[in-house]
Design an enzyme around this catalytic site. Structure first.
Site, PDB file in Angstrom:
ATOM      1  N   ASP A   1       2.388   1.950   3.316  1.00 23.17           N
ATOM      2  CA  ASP A   1       3.332   0.970   3.892  1.00 23.17           C
ATOM      3  C   ASP A   1       4.757   1.411   3.594  1.00 23.17           C
ATOM      4  O   ASP A   1       5.694   1.032   4.295  1.00 23.17           O
ATOM      5  CB  ASP A   1       3.194  -0.423   3.247  1.00 23.17           C
TER       6      ASP A   1
ATOM      7  N   HIS B   1       0.888  -1.170   0.000  1.00 24.17           N
ATOM      8  CA  HIS B   1       0.000   0.000   0.000  1.00 24.17           C
ATOM      9  C   HIS B   1       0.927   1.222   0.000  1.00 24.17           C
ATOM     10  O   HIS B   1       2.021   1.167   0.580  1.00 24.17           O
ATOM     11  CB  HIS B   1      -0.819   0.114   1.276  1.00 24.17           C
TER      12      HIS B   1
END
Ligand code: XLS
Ligand code: CA
Ligand code: CA
Length: 436
Positions: free
Chosen positions: A103, A100
């Site tokens: 992340d 993501h």
């Protein structure tokens, strides 16, 4: 800096090995049905779990240290995660990763700052990718964590929040394309509702579709040739999520003309939360030409939530690989959207989790190939429908028969015979015979 000094490289040692850092079944060069195991099983590391999750739960703080010797929420930490991630994947022999946007870097209040950080970190990731040959399986935007998405992203009531969601998708697509990702995922974590008293379902679904359409248009414009995926999940965090299961997501994609650009990313744990088996979700996707990628994990049927465990159920993995082989493979891969249990809090456990998962799927692949080669199950299914191969059955399948004709046929017979036995227990015996 080397983070995992206790291991050089995890290698295949075979079934009898007692070395905890070895594969017993995953032998990447072993050829099955003309393809190497590593090609059948493009495994991916999930950035969020492996490099981020530290065991925090609703009742307590983290138990695992994922600081990687740097201060959290800094770019130094983001880079240390890249270093640790590539060292981990190289040592494990994992060839792909999924991420993501948030992340990869700490999210700033100002989206422009976050975007600049994403540019910087993706430059660094690209260097590591070139050095190691490791690739990106898929990227996605986290449109569920930030409080602004409390009423949804594509399904939000706020046009302004909708624009921020669009901005995140645009950037996540940029980064996915920059890293050569095979796919781009939409998991609708906040796309759903708690109560119909405050929700216009039709409007929300239309708005989600509009956002996906814009994403497809933009993606194709910047040269993204891969698949977009919806990842179905019935609930959690929302009481009711729009992408409930594969069938629901397929209906949605067709309704809004998105089915040419989208496939599905099927997660095992989400399937069981929807009251289905993992195999059911894979079969429904496959027969609709929508089986794209897999989030390879396992839930706990005694718990009603998304536990994201490393898969170890060989029955499930076998039936998964049976579906994948029958479907001719995946265009995506097998992403370990899985985390260690909270008390399994060391770096060694990260390796054990992934070794367990890779061996489980490797064994599943071996057994699924044996099942197909054995042929008894396929033959049974073929025979089961044999009455449609000739006579009146053939006319039905050819679309030649009319209702009157079938009625005349039945009335001419006066009484029907029993259809043949389903033989489930006999077929389960075959499955066990092959597995053990
Ligand atoms: C959460 C989902 C999520 C997606 C990516 O339940 O599994 O992690 O895979 O957003
Ligand atoms: Ca997932
Ligand atoms: Ca999950």
């Amino acid at each position: 800096m080397e983070f995992f000094q206790f291991i050089d490289k995890v290698k295949f040692e075979g079934k009898e090995s007692k070395n905890p850092f070895a594969f017993r079944y995953y032998d990447k060069d072993r050829v099955i049905f003309g393809k190497k195991m590593s090609e059948h099983l493009p495994f991916a590391m999930a950035w969020w779990h492996t490099l981020g999750a530290c065991g925090v739960d609703m009742f307590g703080a983290g138990t695992a240290d994922k600081s990687f010797d740097s201060e959290k929420a800094t770019m130094a930490h983001a880079k240390a995660k890249v270093d640790a991630g590539f060292e981990f994947m190289s040592k494990m022999g994992i060839e792909y990763f999924c991420f993501h946007d948030v992340d990869l870097v700490p999210e700033d209040e100002d989206i422009n700052v976050t975007n600049a950080r994403l540019d910087e970190i993706s430059d660094y990731i690209l260097i590591k990718m070139k050095e190691t040959g490791i690739k990106c399986l898929w990227g996605t935007a986290n449109m569920f964590g930030n409080p602004k998405f409390m009423n949804g992203a594509g399904s939000t009531n706020s046009a302004e929040v909708y624009c921020f969601a669009a901005a995140q998708i645009k950037k996540a697509l940029d980064i996915t394309v920059k890293l050569g990702g095979r796919g781009y995922v939409f998991w609708g974590g906040r796309e759903g509702y708690e109560s119909l008293l405050n929700t216009d379902v039709k409007f929300e679904q239309e708005n989600i579709a509009r956002l996906m359409k814009m994403a497809v248009e933009y993606g194709r414009k910047i040269g993204f040739t891969g698949d977009f995926y919806i990842e179905p999940k019935p609930k959690e965090p929302m009481k009711h999520q729009y992408d409930f299961d594969a069938a629901t997501a397929i209906g949605f994609l067709r309704q809004y003309g998105l089915d040419k650009d989208f496939k599905l990313n099927i997660e095992a744990n989400h399937a069981t939360l929807a009251g289905h088996t993992f195999q059911h979700e894979l079969r429904i996707s496959a027969i609709n030409g929508m089986l794209g990628s897999i989030d390879a994990n396992q839930g706990d049927l005694l718990l009603g939530w998304d536990t994201d465990e490393f898969p170890f159920d060989v029955y499930e993995a076998t039936m998964c690989m049976y579906e994948v082989l029958k479907a001719g493979g995946l265009t995506g891969g097998f992403n370990f959207d899985a985390k260690n249990r909270r008390p399994s809090n060391t770096f060694e456990d990260m390796f054990y989790g992934h070794i367990l998962a890779m061996d489980t799927f490797a064994l599943g692949l071996i057994k699924a190939a044996e099942l197909i080669e054995d042929g008894r199950i396929d033959d049974f299914i073929k025979d089961k429908y044999a009455s449609f191969n000739e006579g009146i059955g053939e006319r039905i399948v050819q679309g030649e028969a009319t209702l009157e004709e079938l009625s005349d046929y039945a009335c001419g017979k006066r009484v029907t015979i029993n259809p043949d036995s389903g033989r489930q227990e006999y077929l389960q015996t075959i499955l066990n015979q092959i597995l053990f």
